[in-house]
Each structure stands twice: as C-alpha cells, then as structure tokens.
Design a protein around this motif. Structure first.
Motif, PDB file in Angstrom:
ATOM      1  N   CYS A 126      40.581  42.525  39.789  1.00 36.83           N
ATOM      2  CA  CYS A 126      39.881  43.179  40.892  1.00 36.83           C
ATOM      3  C   CYS A 126      38.381  42.894  40.774  1.00 36.83           C
ATOM      4  O   CYS A 126      37.777  43.152  39.729  1.00 36.83           O
ATOM      5  CB  CYS A 126      40.127  44.686  40.862  1.00 36.83           C
ATOM      6  SG  CYS A 126      39.256  45.598  42.160  1.00 36.83           S
ATOM      7  N   LEU A 181      43.020  49.879  43.852  1.00 37.02           N
ATOM      8  CA  LEU A 181      43.067  48.546  43.255  1.00 37.02           C
ATOM      9  C   LEU A 181      42.445  48.544  41.861  1.00 37.02           C
ATOM     10  O   LEU A 181      42.965  47.903  40.943  1.00 37.02           O
ATOM     11  CB  LEU A 181      42.356  47.537  44.158  1.00 37.02           C
ATOM     12  CG  LEU A 181      43.081  47.161  45.452  1.00 37.02           C
ATOM     13  CD1 LEU A 181      42.179  46.305  46.326  1.00 37.02           C
ATOM     14  CD2 LEU A 181      44.382  46.434  45.159  1.00 37.02           C
ATOM     15  N   SER A 185      44.660  47.414  38.597  1.00 31.50           N
ATOM     16  CA  SER A 185      44.392  46.031  38.186  1.00 31.50           C
ATOM     17  C   SER A 185      44.430  45.911  36.664  1.00 31.50           C
ATOM     18  O   SER A 185      44.293  46.897  35.939  1.00 31.50           O
ATOM     19  CB  SER A 185      43.028  45.571  38.715  1.00 31.50           C
ATOM     20  OG  SER A 185      41.989  46.349  38.156  1.00 31.50           O
ATOM     21  N   ARG A 188      38.868  43.943  35.542  1.00 28.93           N
ATOM     22  CA  ARG A 188      37.858  44.127  36.584  1.00 28.93           C
ATOM     23  C   ARG A 188      36.690  43.204  36.301  1.00 28.93           C
ATOM     24  O   ARG A 188      36.208  43.138  35.163  1.00 28.93           O
ATOM     25  CB  ARG A 188      37.343  45.567  36.596  1.00 28.93           C
ATOM     26  CG  ARG A 188      38.333  46.613  37.047  1.00 28.93           C
ATOM     27  CD  ARG A 188      37.596  47.934  37.229  1.00 28.93           C
ATOM     28  NE  ARG A 188      38.462  49.075  37.006  1.00 28.93           N
ATOM     29  CZ  ARG A 188      38.038  50.331  36.985  1.00 28.93           C
ATOM     30  NH1 ARG A 188      36.749  50.578  37.147  1.00 28.93           N
ATOM     31  NH2 ARG A 188      38.882  51.309  36.778  1.00 28.93           N
TER      32      ARG A 188
END
Length: 210
Positions: A126, A181, A185, A188
């Motif tokens: 993400c 999200l 995820s 990141r």
C-alpha cells in the motif's frame, strides 16, 4: 492449481504514484509483466462513491468491506489475471500482448479485499500518502495529461465534476478505503519518498522472496 507467477499488488489512492512505481519496476525487473486494473474499467461494475458513503452514514451498510466484496465486480479483470497467473499469454483491453512471467506487478486499487483476489495475490504493498497530496497530484495530472487534448471548457467540466464528487462523498469513501487497505496490506511505502527509492525498495523486497 499450479502457480506459475508471483503477484505483487500495488494499491493506494488515485495520485499515489502506483503506475509510475509499477512501470519503472517492470523496466528493471527481469521476467516481469505489469497488469493494470485501469485497463479493464469498461467491464467494471461499481456503485457510486457518494451513495456508498451515504449508506454508511445512514447505517444501511455497517462495514465498508461489504461494499468492496459484494458490489465492486470485474469478471474480465479476474479472468485475464487468472490466465496470466497460470502461465497463459493474454491480450489486455489496451491491446497489449502480455506473456507469462515469474512476477506479475499488479495495479489493483482494492488490494486483496475484492472477492477472488486473496487467493491470487502474494503480497500487497500500500502506498501511504496524505489524501490531500494525492488529490493535488490527480488534479495536476488531469490538467497536464489526461484531458490535455480536450477543449478548455470540457477540461474544466471534467475536473470540476471530479472535485464535486470528491467533496460530496467520494473523498470520504476513499479515506475509509485507504484505512482498510493500510490495515490489510503486507507492506506500506511512504508515497512522499522519491520514486527511485520506492522502486529500489520494491526490487529489494522481490529479490528477498525469490
């Protein structure tokens, strides 16, 4: 099912830099191919974001993930991705002939949240970016690239329509999705970092799972 590819999914809001990260990564990464959600928008079935937000406010829907799972559908996207994943050559809606590769770098704005995606995706990355910066990038892109060949009045209408939709509910729906999200995820990436740094991070990650 025999897996022939590893799918690395890049997600994040519009303007986060997903496409540029994917394009540069596939340029540098041997035996890789890019696959874009954007290429299949003509077959996308999706509710109006402002209506989604209103239903959440009214309590008609309590979990935004129910909207993603049940109302955002793209059968052609899933079929093409599945075929590529299993080692078949395909032609995407942009008329790109895509050959099977060890790594599929996937642009999928909903990560693994949509039905059928979790079974395919190996890793979700993400791009985390302040949404006001993402919005600015989106508008700059609209003004300098997306609608540059349209008459001035048409360009303004397109941009004003997007801003109005963002104000009337789409922006709040995007915020809710972005938080989900980030929660779901695997990695990141800071979207404010230089593109080359993000590309190097992604290449190093892929090398580590090879």
């Amino acid at each position: 099912m025999k897996q022939s590819s590893t799918i690395i999914c890049i997600c994040g809001p519009s303007g986060a830099g997903k496409s540029s990260l994917m394009e540069r990564t596939t340029e540098l990464l041997e035996d890789s191919v890019s696959f874009y959600f954007d290429a299949c928008t003509s077959t996308l079935v999706s509710p109006d974001p402002a209506d989604v937000y209103q239903r959440l406010i009214d309590g008609i829907v309590t979990d935004p993930l129910d909207i993603v799972r049940n109302e955002i559908k793209n059968d052609q996207f899933i079929e093409d991705l599945q075929a590529l994943y299993e080692g078949n050559e395909i032609v995407d809606p942009w008329n790109r002939r895509l050959k099977p590769a060890k790594y599929i770098i996937l642009k999928e704005p909903f990560g693994r949240l949509r039905e059928g995606m979790d079974a395919l995706i190996h890793t979700v990355i993400c791009i985390d970016i302040p949404l006001e910066i993402a919005l600015c990038r989106r508008l700059i892109r609209n003004l300098t690239y997306d609608y540059v060949n349209d008459p001035v009045d048409a360009r303004l209408d397109q941009i004003l329509s997007y801003i109005k939709g963002y104000h009337d509910g789409e922006g709040r729906a995007i915020r809710l999705l972005h938080e989900k999200l980030k929660e779901t995820s695997d990695l990141r990436y800071d979207g404010l970092k230089p593109k080359d740094e993000l590309v190097n991070n992604l290449l190093a990650y892929i090398e580590g799972i090879a």
